[in-house]
Write a protein that holds these residues in place. Structure first.
Motif, PDB file in Angstrom:
ATOM      1  N   MET A  33      34.162  -6.501  42.848  1.00 20.39           N
ATOM      2  CA  MET A  33      33.859  -6.231  41.414  1.00 20.39           C
ATOM      3  C   MET A  33      32.363  -5.846  41.095  1.00 20.39           C
ATOM      4  SD  MET A  33      35.960  -9.158  39.869  1.00 20.39           S
ATOM      5  CE  MET A  33      35.248 -10.858  40.818  1.00 20.39           C
ATOM      6  N   GLY A  34      31.464  -5.852  42.077  1.00 21.27           N
ATOM      7  CA  GLY A  34      30.372  -5.352  42.027  1.00 21.27           C
ATOM      8  C   GLY A  34      29.909  -3.906  41.969  1.00 21.27           C
ATOM      9  N   HIS A  35      31.132  -3.030  42.441  1.00 18.41           N
ATOM     10  CA  HIS A  35      31.198  -1.726  42.550  1.00 18.41           C
ATOM     11  C   HIS A  35      32.200  -1.314  41.527  1.00 18.41           C
ATOM     12  CE1 HIS A  35      28.387  -1.109  46.078  1.00 18.41           C
ATOM     13  NE2 HIS A  35      29.266  -2.219  46.566  1.00 18.41           N
ATOM     14  N   GLY A  36      31.559  -0.705  40.690  1.00 18.82           N
ATOM     15  CA  GLY A  36      32.275  -0.258  39.528  1.00 18.82           C
ATOM     16  C   GLY A  36      32.700  -1.143  38.285  1.00 18.82           C
ATOM     17  N   PRO A  82      36.904  -3.468  38.463  1.00 23.48           N
ATOM     18  CA  PRO A  82      37.212  -2.062  38.061  1.00 23.48           C
ATOM     19  C   PRO A  82      38.638  -1.388  38.408  1.00 23.48           C
ATOM     20  CG  PRO A  82      36.038  -2.196  40.088  1.00 23.48           C
ATOM     21  CD  PRO A  82      36.051  -3.837  39.415  1.00 23.48           C
ATOM     22  N   PHE A  83      39.380  -2.496  39.031  1.00 19.50           N
ATOM     23  CA  PHE A  83      40.628  -1.767  39.734  1.00 19.50           C
ATOM     24  C   PHE A  83      41.819  -1.820  38.375  1.00 19.50           C
ATOM     25  CE2 PHE A  83      43.352  -2.364  43.711  1.00 19.50           C
ATOM     26  CZ  PHE A  83      43.960  -0.795  43.366  1.00 19.50           C
ATOM     27  N   HIS A  84      41.911  -3.228  37.844  1.00 16.78           N
ATOM     28  CA  HIS A  84      43.093  -3.418  36.756  1.00 16.78           C
ATOM     29  C   HIS A  84      42.245  -4.306  35.535  1.00 16.78           C
ATOM     30  CE1 HIS A  84      45.220  -2.710  40.709  1.00 16.78           C
ATOM     31  NE2 HIS A  84      46.299  -2.394  39.904  1.00 16.78           N
ATOM     32  N   ALA A  85      41.201  -4.103  35.532  1.00 15.53           N
ATOM     33  CA  ALA A  85      40.263  -5.036  34.253  1.00 15.53           C
ATOM     34  C   ALA A  85      40.573  -6.139  34.138  1.00 15.53           C
ATOM     35  CB  ALA A  85      40.989  -4.111  32.924  1.00 15.53           C
ATOM     36  N   TRP A  86      40.986  -7.162  35.141  1.00 10.50           N
ATOM     37  CA  TRP A  86      40.913  -8.471  35.119  1.00 10.50           C
ATOM     38  C   TRP A  86      39.622  -9.008  34.753  1.00 10.50           C
ATOM     39  CZ3 TRP A  86      44.600 -11.769  38.391  1.00 10.50           C
ATOM     40  CH2 TRP A  86      45.816 -11.115  38.602  1.00 10.50           C
TER      41      TRP A  86
END
Length: 362
Positions: free
Chosen positions: A106-109, A120-124
């Motif tokens: 979660m620190g990247h993007g 960044p993957f699914h906006a959790w």
């Protein structure tokens, strides 16, 4: 001055020590690159007896000014991947980096959504205080496993214009506070001048240097072996070390007064040449890697006045001494049963004191 001139040994600006042969040709960018480059071919953590774990305490992870409101940063300290962000309320939060959904870092993007960290993957969206998932924008319901604490959250404070986190391998609560230093926020003192190193050794070996009085002469070229008046507290320690300091105008009597609070916070006040506060920000990346940053501040009246060149020269000399120590630290083994002689300083007493910072002791 001739090579045989006995005054040569009294000038700390010209170190007559072997480690200087490694450093004497490094200037400018080459020196900066050397300070940060990985040391190849060093012995393993196990071979160097550095596998004692990381001592617990408060550690600096970033300058406050370098994290804007709404910004997310990836970090890697304490052999862990972390995500740090500053919410819209201005508060800094830090969590373990990997999303519990499908493992994105979660620190990247990642991005800030209000005060939540959005994967960044699914906006959790994670709450950095409770360590729970507060929102999943595409789902009707949040899985119960992440409605309770599911990621590690870190204790965070901002002191002395730095962001600090509390590290403990068992996630225990803080046992002391970060010491606030008045010069760090005094408008009559300069902004920080920051210098940076990667040290490929252990935090304990580096800390032990402070009570190893004999090395000042043989590594740093001081005129004699300095004497120190030591202070020992519950979680902090310090010393006042008197030493002769070489200057272009000859020797002056200097006082180096240093203090620590835990293993991660150290500061030193220098008097004699130019009044200077050095905040040493030492953060373990792993058992054999320490990210070191020195922050210098001086009274503006001295740093920007007629004595400005001497003030700058003092900072260069302090950094040069750290360079000299780094040559040793980068390949140093931790001797669990060292052979000590009478001129070495209180190394056994230091080790007894420092052992309190390990959660698991032998």
């Amino acid at each position: 001055m001739s090579e045989a001139d006995p005054r040569a040994a009294s000038d700390a600006r010209t170190p007559p020590v072997a480690v200087w042969q490694i450093l004497e040709k490094l200037r400018g960018r080459d020196l900066t690159d050397w300070r940060l480059a990985e040391v190849k071919g060093r012995a393993s953590v196990e071979a160097r007896n550095l596998n004692n774990g990381i001592p617990f305490g408060w550690y600096p992870i970033d300058l406050s000014a370098d994290l804007a409101k709404g910004e997310v940063k990836p970090l890697h300290y304490f052999a862990k991947d972390l995500a740090m962000w500053r919410g819209e309320d201005g508060q800094v939060r830090v969590v373990d980096a990997y999303c519990r959904h499908l493992g994105a870092h979660m620190g990247h993007g990642g991005k800030v959504n209000g005060n939540l960290l959005e994967c960044p993957f699914h906006a959790w969206r994670y709450d950095g205080n409770e360590g729970v998932v507060k929102e999943i924008p595409y789902a009707r319901a949040i899985p119960p496993q992440v409605k309770r604490k599911c990621v590690r959250t870190w204790h965070v404070v901002e002191v002395n214009r730095w962001i600090w986190v509390w590290y403990h391998p068992e996630d225990a609560d803080p046992l002391w506070e970060v010491a606030a230093l008045p010069e760090a926020t005094d408008p009559d003192w300069t902004d920080y001048e920051v210098h940076e190193w990667n040290v490929w050794g252990s935090l304990q070996n580096m800390a032990e240097n402070g009570v190893d009085f004999a090395h000042f002469k043989y590594i740093h070229g001081t005129a004699d072996v300095p004497q120190g008046d030591l202070r020992w507290g519950e979680w902090g320690r310090g010393a006042d070390v008197k030493a002769k300091m070489g200057t272009p105008m000859g020797e002056v009597d200097g006082l180096i007064s240093y203090d620590t609070m835990g293993p991660g916070q150290s500061w030193t006040r220098f008097t004699g040449i130019s009044e200077t506060l050095m905040i040493a920000c030492l953060t373990p990346v792993s058992e054999d890697h320490v990210h070191a940053r020195f922050c210098f501040t001086q009274p503006k009246a001295q740093a920007e006045g007629p004595m400005g060149r001497l003030a700058k020269g003092l900072i260069r000399d302090i950094c040069k001494q750290f360079d000299q120590d780094k040559v040793v630290w980068d390949r140093q083994k931790f001797e669990r049963s060292p052979i000590i002689c009478d001129g070495d300083g209180p190394i056994p007493q230091f080790r007894k004191f420092y052992s309190r910072f390990y959660a698991q002791q032998d």
